[in-house]
Design a protein around this motif. Structure first.
Motif, short mmCIF file in Angstrom:
data_model
loop_
_atom_site.label_atom_id
_atom_site.label_comp_id
_atom_site.label_asym_id
_atom_site.label_seq_id
_atom_site.Cartn_x
_atom_site.Cartn_y
_atom_site.Cartn_z
N GLU A 1 37.56 41.92 37.95
CA GLU A 1 37.09 40.79 38.75
C GLU A 1 38.24 39.79 38.89
O GLU A 1 39.19 39.82 38.12
CB GLU A 1 35.87 40.13 38.09
CG GLU A 1 36.11 39.60 36.68
CD GLU A 1 36.25 40.69 35.63
OE1 GLU A 1 35.48 41.68 35.68
OE2 GLU A 1 37.13 40.56 34.78
N PRO B 1 33.13 36.33 39.33
CA PRO B 1 32.76 37.66 38.83
C PRO B 1 32.47 38.69 39.91
O PRO B 1 32.39 39.87 39.60
CB PRO B 1 31.50 37.38 38.00
CG PRO B 1 30.90 36.17 38.61
CD PRO B 1 32.03 35.35 39.14
N GLN C 1 24.01 40.49 40.73
CA GLN C 1 25.41 40.52 41.13
C GLN C 1 25.58 41.07 42.55
O GLN C 1 26.40 40.59 43.31
CB GLN C 1 26.22 41.36 40.15
CG GLN C 1 27.70 41.09 40.27
CD GLN C 1 28.54 42.09 39.51
OE1 GLN C 1 28.10 43.18 39.19
NE2 GLN C 1 29.78 41.72 39.24
#
Lengths: 663, 145, 266
Positions: free
Chosen positions: A522, A529, A555
């Motif tokens: 990342e 992230p 995410q």
């Protein structure tokens, strides 16, 4: 003559406690070109920034040096402030007096002397800065999502719902990924396929999503907003428009003994197959390595029997090139093979299995219809041992990191076993219980208190076969290190989560960084992230690090928002730190002699040839030219150029030379 | 009594890995010797060998050059080009009589804050033991600037 | 020799080339470059073992380029230079005709491919005396080498004869002439001389055809060619690539292998 302003930040006590900031300000005022030098407690604060702007205006500054923290922290902040103050943002530089000075050296004269040197370096640089304008680049508002597991599915749906078209590319014949192999998911124990398949169908039906299964990315060229993706659509050997999913081909295929990957080898499949009944798309694919026709030229049973004549043995792979503006990497994970473990039998004991295999046993649509049965003889195991941390947290023989999901799924497996085999004895050998998520710890307590799973804190040193049973030798550290020996019918290893096979090659194809375990890197572990260091390429899911489904979905949505944010702008503004080949008046036209050694060195193929012509159209000289859309500003060309005709704006030869000479 | 000799160290580092690694050294408050002056460049690929040469003739007693590990370059291959350049330049420096013990090359990633401190300390100590680079500085003192 | 003179006469009479660049008699036993434009003067051309200067330097001069098609008398290093210049896009194939000196006569090489083929058969080795000197230097200690070069380069008067005579130094504005920034002092200067020759050697690494013309050109007898030879040999040894082997660019310093062997990087 330059009019440079130097602003020295105390950063509270962070700098002022170690560096004599007053002395630095005094020394700065003596530097040639500096007309204003002050110190202030917190330059990044509102009053600090106001002071900066006022000084630019009042003292008519044409360059600013902020001596404070690292430019990697606040360069954008101060550049914006300088712009608001009325000068070009690139006339502002930062001297790192904190991370590179006050925080790493002792208080004293040498440290203050170093601070003065650091300021001087930046003063000399900024005197030679040129005003630069950001580069505007068009954006292709189409996303490419690599990987059709839950991460890729979520990202694709989220991006598609913002109105942008998405290309979802999946390597295997169906989307779904590992989540489609799971039986029930923690902490709710709801059926994995039941919550996944509606999403899979949504992806297939979504007007903004183009689904390419059994396809792989071959090449990615270009840069953010302007990528060119070359995709190989592997030949299924089926005409998808004609196939109606009747399944006759699979039933009639004479080759039936190929271990089924979806069922982790617990059952067999035919050479023409659909990975699982809920596959999307529900179209078969021919496994060329095992098909009789491809091996010997005989058979063709499927072709003869297909009611819609959909079999196409001569179908070729197709290569397609697509323009996309952003890429989301969602290629998932694999688990460490059981064969890795010498203490647990090198994978030769049929009844020592891994978690994924257990999922297939437990799954109602699996090869045993959801009944837990020993792979060796099909009997129901009365005693079962689960070994957590198999390969994880093991610096010597495995991977040093924790695989995050195993404590939870091991508890889940033990619970499912207890529900299905009443009277069965489940024992879990664990090191710690990591159940940090919402309702996670309660879930594990349920396994212990309601389902009677026995938890033993200790490791297993050896598993071996004896008379059809498995002998598990472990230790119970909470009972003072008492050695245990359990005769079990089945052993389930919670093997480490690892990066997908081929992750390294894919990362290199995309120019994305990865860590020593091949997980994609990342941009910043805490604050960025879902981005990578490669602009325009984002991350979602377990390809970045082991994670569970709720985090993966979160995410994936995060990555989707980054893409949507990128697409929401009319055009992309790029930093103007790029290389430029000089141009001079005739008859020189350019100091470049057209040797193009720079062109062969450029990592981005950003250098082109330009023919300089006279009015008649005769070519006078062919020189190099940098494509501002492609150049990323590394400066490799500058070091390669013998004649110094090419220079890097922002880190020009003059600037760097001046910095060096000022020390 | 004269001040003990403190070597002048110049470091050429890349912005994405070593500079960030040095920042991490700072955030972690790991202390190292203060002789080094860092010149930030976008990539090791940008490090012209002439800069290294000028550092010595300008009065540096030691030079540190550091960037991203191979395969991890932010610009994909700048460090590979740099490495090739260093392989040739280093041999040439040695052939022309420059003491290679005064030049330190390394790969320091953004996560290697401790390594940066160790590197700077080791390089500084080595150069301190070798003394000021009189041989080159004497040549540089002749004539014009 | 006669074969060359006849060939030159033929080419000039037919206007196939505008000039034949070759060697003529100089003072005493020396040879110097001559530019034969008229067929009658073809007899001025000389070919013997004293013809060692690499004439390829003239191929990149604006005055020669303006002439269009030219012929050049080519000793082995000149052929290599032509290839390297071609790889760096400095020459057009149709404008250069190489007259290679081979046993018993002259071979016309009209294409870069033909020159490549010819060059492939020529062995690499630099002169024995030069190799001995390089070996002697590498056997010395660092301090001895520094003293040697400081001594030699102390005599350098920055006449730039070495640069002018080198075919690969064709940059219109040399780094030395750049004054923003002034990388290297213009005048003869103890450290500046060292820097200049270091830079030249680095710029030649991977491009040098080991003709030795630079050292021969030096009026004060500094063996500057040893520096460029050394740089070239280093490139060859480390990467297996070399200058002047092909008209297709294969420049060691702008290419790389992910597994280039690093032994000194911490």
């Amino acid at each position: 003559m330059s009019r440079v302003g130097v602003f020295i930040c105390h950063c509270g006590e962070n700098i002022a406690g170690t560096v004599d900031v007053a002395a630095v300000a005094k020394a700065a005022l003596d530097m040639p070109g500096v007309v204003h030098a002050v110190e202030y407690k917190y330059m990044c604060s509102d009053p600090g920034q106001t002071m900066l702007k006022d000084a630019i205006r009042d003292k008519k500054l044409d360059g600013v040096v902020v001596a404070a923290c690292s430019p990697r922290m606040h360069e954008p902040t101060f550049r914006r402030t300088a712009e608001e103050g009325g000068i070009n943002p690139y006339q502002c530089e930062m001297a790192n007096l904190r991370e590179h000075c006050s925080w790493v050296h002792e208080k004293g004269e040498p440290t203050t002397a170093k601070a003065v040197d650091l300021v001087r370096i930046q003063v000399e640089k900024v005197k030679r800065n040129h005003p630069l304008k950001p580069i505007r680049v068009p954006i292709t508002k189409k996303a490419l999502v690599l990987g059709g597991g839950i991460a890729g599915i979520q990202a694709a749906l989220d991006i598609a719902n913002t109105g942008s078209p998405v290309l979802l590319v999946e390597k295997s014949p169906s989307i779904g990924g590992h989540m489609s192999q799971l039986s029930e998911t923690f902490p709710t124990l709801d059926c994995s396929q039941c919550i996944l398949t509606p999403r899979m169908v949504e992806v297939a039906r979504h007007p903004n999503i183009t689904l390419y299964t059994y396809s792989e990315l071959e090449k990615l060229e270009g840069f953010i907003g302007n990528f060119k993706a070359t995709i190989r659509k592997k030949a299924r050997k089926i005409d998808e428009k004609l196939c109606n999913g009747c399944g006759v081909c699979q039933q009639k295929c004479p080759v039936k003994k190929i271990p089924d990957q979806f069922n982790e080898g617990l059952s067999n499949r035919a050479a023409i197959y659909v990975p699982f009944p809920q596959a999307v798309p529900n179209k078969p694919v021919i496994d060329l390595a095992n098909c009789t026709y491809y091996k010997t030229g005989k058979c063709k049973a499927c072709e003869k029997l297909c009611p819609t004549k959909a079999i196409r043995f001569d179908q070729e792979d197709q290569i397609e090139v697509h323009d996309v503006g952003a890429v989301v990497l969602a290629t998932g994970y694999k688990t460490m093979p059981v064969g890795n473990f010498s203490e647990y039998g090198y994978g030769k004991y049929k009844d020592v299995i891994d978690g994924m295999k257990f999922e297939r046993l437990a799954s109602a649509s699996g090869p045993t219809g959801g009944a837990i049965k020993r792979p060796s003889d099909g009997k129901t195991p009365e005693t079962i041992v689960f070994i957590a941390c198999a390969g994880s947290r093991d610096r010597l023989k495995g991977v040093p990191y924790c695989s995050k999901i195993c404590c939870m799924y091991t508890a889940k497996h033990a619970m499912l076993y207890q529900h299905k085999v009443h009277g069965g004895k489940a024992t879990i050998f664990y090191m710690d219980i990591r159940a940090a998520g919402k309702n996670y710890d309660e879930f594990v307590r349920r396994a212990v208190e309601e389902d009677g799973v026995k938890y033993v804190r200790g490791r297993v040193s050896r598993v071996y076969e004896d008379n059809g049973q498995l002998v598990v030798k472990g230790v119970d550290t909470l009972l003072g290190g008492e050695q245990l020996e359990i005769r079990a019918d089945m052993v389930v290893l919670a093997t480490a989560v690892q990066a997908q096979d081929g992750a390294e090659e894919l990362a290199q194809t995309l120019h994305v960084s990865y860590d020593p375990y091949r997980f994609f890197a990342e941009a910043h572990p805490k604050l960025r992230p879902v981005e990578t260091n490669t602009a325009g390429i984002f991350l979602a899911g377990a390809c970045q690090a082991p994670r569970d489904i709720p985090e993966t979905v979160a995410q994936a949505s995060g990555a989707a928002v980054k893409v949507a944010g990128l697409f929401s702008q009319p055009e992309l503004t790029r930093e103007p730190i790029i290389a430029v080949v000089d141009r001079q008046p005739p008859p020189v036209f350019s100091h470049c002699v057209g040797c193009f050694l720079c062109k062969s060195a450029c990592p981005y193929q950003a250098i082109e040839e330009e023919s300089i012509k006279n009015r008649n159209g005769d070519v006078l000289k062919v020189v190099a030219k940098v494509n501002p859309g492609l150049c990323q500003g590394c400066g490799t060309c500058v070091s390669t150029c013998r004649t110094k005709a090419i220079d890097l704006q922002g880190f020009s030869n003059e600037q760097v030379f001046a910095e060096l000479m000022s020390i | 009594m004269a001040d003990p000799f403190e070597p002048k160290m110049t470091a050429f580092v890349c912005n994405w890995c070593t500079y960030a690694g040095a920042d991490l050294t700072g955030t972690s408050r790991i202390k190292y010797q203060s002789n080094v002056r860092v010149i930030r460049l976008p990539c090791t690929g940008r490090i012209d060998f002439m800069l290294v040469m000028k550092a010595f003739s300008r009065g540096s007693d030691g030079v540190i050059i550091s960037g991203c590990h191979p395969n991890d370059c932010h610009y994909t291959s700048g460090n590979y080009h740099a490495r090739r350049r260093w392989m040739v330049f280093r041999d040439l420096l040695d052939f022309m009589g420059i003491d290679l013990r005064r030049v330190t090359f390394s790969w320091v990633s953004a996560a290697e804050g401790a390594k940066w401190a160790e590197l700077v300390n080791d390089a500084t100590n080595t150069v301190r033991a070798l003394g000021p680079y009189k041989e080159v500085q004497q040549l540089a003192a002749v004539g014009i600037e | 020799m006669e074969a060359l003179q006849n060939k030159a006469k033929e080419l000039l009479a037919a206007s196939a080339v505008k000039v034949v660049i070759g060697y003529g008699k100089g003072t005493g036993e020396s040879r110097r470059p001559i530019f034969v434009r008229a067929a009658e003067r073809a007899g001025d051309l000389v070919v013997d073992t004293a013809c060692t200067q690499n004439l390829a330097t003239y191929l990149t001069k604006a005055e020669v380029r303006a002439l269009g098609r030219i012929a050049i008398v080519a000793i082995p290093s000149t052929l290599r230079s032509i290839l390297q210049l071609a790889a760096e896009k400095q020459l057009r194939e149709e404008n250069v005709l190489a007259l290679a000196i081979v046993d018993g006569g002259v071979r016309e090489l009209a294409t870069f491919d033909a020159i490549e083929e010819a060059v492939a058969t020529i062995p690499d080795a630099i002169g024995e005396a030069d190799q001995k000197m390089i070996d002697k230097l590498t056997a010395m200690s660092v301090g001895e080498r520094r003293a040697f070069w400081a001594d030699e380069l102390g005599r350098c008067v920055k006449c730039y004869a070495c640069r002018s005579s080198c075919p690969m130094c064709y940059c219109e504005r040399c780094t030395m002439d750049c004054n923003r920034p002034q990388w290297i002092p213009v005048a003869s200067h103890a450290i500046g001389n060292l820097e200049y020759h270091m830079v030249r050697a680095m710029h030649l690494a991977g491009r040098c055809v080991e003709c030795g013309t630079c050292g021969a050109a030096c009026p004060v007898g500094i063996p500057v060619h040893l520096l460029t030879f050394f740089a070239e040999q280093t490139v060859r040894r480390q990467f297996g690539q070399k200058g002047g082997a092909s008209a297709k660019l294969d420049y060691a310093m702008s290419t790389f292998k992910p597994d280039d062997k690093e032994t000194f990087i911490r």
